[in-house]
Write a protein that holds these residues in place. Structure first.
Motif: not given
Length: 73
Positions: A14-19
């Motif tokens: 769905s987009g975005g990246r875990r940090v």
């Protein structure tokens, strides 16, 4: 500790990246501005252009220019 203390994971469907920093999830970043804010809260103060090339950050599944979901096949 081995390797960089910050890991930016591949984009989610769905987009975005875990940090993650030092084993702790900081959040889901949708751009470099989000990443820099997460890093600031974790005590690492840097500018977006520095974060994009920092040896302290391990980019998985794309570099600092990849934030959206992978394109369909």
């Amino acid at each position: 500790m081995t390797g960089p203390p910050v890991v930016v994971y591949p984009p989610s469907p769905s987009g975005g990246r875990r940090v993650r920093a030092d084993g702790e999830i900081l959040g889901l970043a949708y751009n470099l501005t989000d990443l820099v804010e997460f890093l600031r809260r974790a005590g690492l103060d840097m500018e977006p252009e520095d974060a994009a090339v920092s040896p302290l950050i391990e980019w998985r599944g794309g570099d600092a220019n990849v934030w959206g979901p992978p394109p369909p096949p």
